[in-house]
Design an enzyme around this catalytic site. Sequence first.
Site, PDB file in Angstrom:
ATOM      1  N   TYR A  21       0.767  -1.176   0.000  1.00  0.00           N
ATOM      2  CA  TYR A  21       0.017   0.080   0.031  1.00  0.00           C
ATOM      3  C   TYR A  21       1.003   1.240  -0.155  1.00  0.00           C
ATOM      4  O   TYR A  21       1.937   1.246   0.769  1.00  0.00           O
ATOM      5  CB  TYR A  21      -0.958   0.115   1.332  1.00  0.00           C
ATOM      6  N   HIS A 171     -11.174   4.659   5.541  1.00  0.00           N
ATOM      7  CA  HIS A 171     -10.077   3.729   5.067  1.00  0.00           C
ATOM      8  C   HIS A 171      -9.562   2.968   6.422  1.00  0.00           C
ATOM      9  O   HIS A 171      -8.607   2.165   6.443  1.00  0.00           O
ATOM     10  CB  HIS A 171      -8.922   4.547   4.521  1.00  0.00           C
ATOM     11  N   ARG A 201      -4.572   7.306  -9.946  1.00  0.00           N
ATOM     12  CA  ARG A 201      -4.079   6.175  -9.103  1.00  0.00           C
ATOM     13  C   ARG A 201      -5.060   5.047 -10.041  1.00  0.00           C
ATOM     14  O   ARG A 201      -5.822   5.028 -10.424  1.00  0.00           O
ATOM     15  CB  ARG A 201      -3.914   6.315  -7.811  1.00  0.00           C
ATOM     16  N   GLU A 243      -9.223  -0.568 -11.010  1.00  0.00           N
ATOM     17  CA  GLU A 243      -9.903   0.699 -10.862  1.00  0.00           C
ATOM     18  C   GLU A 243      -8.944   1.817 -11.285  1.00  0.00           C
ATOM     19  O   GLU A 243      -7.890   2.056 -10.605  1.00  0.00           O
ATOM     20  CB  GLU A 243     -10.475   1.012  -9.448  1.00  0.00           C
TER      21      GLU A 243
END
Length: 316
Positions: A21, A171, A201, A243
């Site tokens: 991440y 998150h 992103r 995505e």
Amino acid sequence: MLQVDELRRFPYPFKGDMYRYSNNSTPLEHACSIEVTSGYLREIGLKRKLLSKYPERCYQSRSHTLQGQWEILEFVSEHLTTYHPDKFMVRKNGNEWTFINKLLREEQSFTFGDETTLPFEPLDFIGRHVQEDMIFMMQRDGDLFLDAGQLCFPANWSLAFNVGMSFKEIHQPIPGFNEEKLDERILKFIMQMEAGDPWWRKNWSLMAGNRLDASIETFDEWGQDRKKVTKENAGEFVHLRVEVQKLFRLPLTNGILFTIHTHLLPLKKLASKREWLEQFTNILAELPSHIAEYKGIVSYRNSVLQYLEERLKERR
């Protein structure tokens, strides 16, 4: 030729041989919030079906977002007519607008700023003409809040549950985000974004099946497909789900528009490109267990790896 074009257009998300991440956002040079692909008619049809059948699951808004919604409608309409003028048109006479979708052969006249002249709220209306999901986050009290959104193709999360939450609250379930202060760094980054300087992103996961609607509310329908994965069927059944996420600062309301375009590629097609096959095999084999668990691929990771490794042997 069709497969070559599909691979060329697919937004492959990886650069190295391992994944962690991070804030992997980069400046968006082609500053268009919307992409129109060959799947437009099918995906718009699915979107509208979901919105009709599950309106509260697929659309949420707070009453104070209407001004921002009108700004989003104008912002997205401008992108549609600028970057896809052969497909979309807007006629304006002061505040009297007519939005024309040539692909769907639809026209909608309305008074800009008067929601009573539209069949849906402004964000919900324009969202029914684009393949992207759209999230509107408003900035106040030194934070960002999810105050409105149209979400038909989520990757295992719920708009109805998250609406009204702050950025960190949304998150919080992601392993390591809070402990490594990644949530604070990304929030600070977004808060410092300026109008006219968009970023983008890519986010990825694996999907057992080819379902775009992977909401938490329907997990009982698609979650069972994970148990069906074998090394024999992984090539056609399992898809790399990517995505393309774009972030725009809205100049009038100072909110953030977050567009999400979901792409699916079966592993069989991914494996046809040797560079991708080798790289993704390494990434999946090395992927830490807590990330694999969060992405929901633990139960069938070994089957996918067996499939990928067999394809590698065939290429040697």
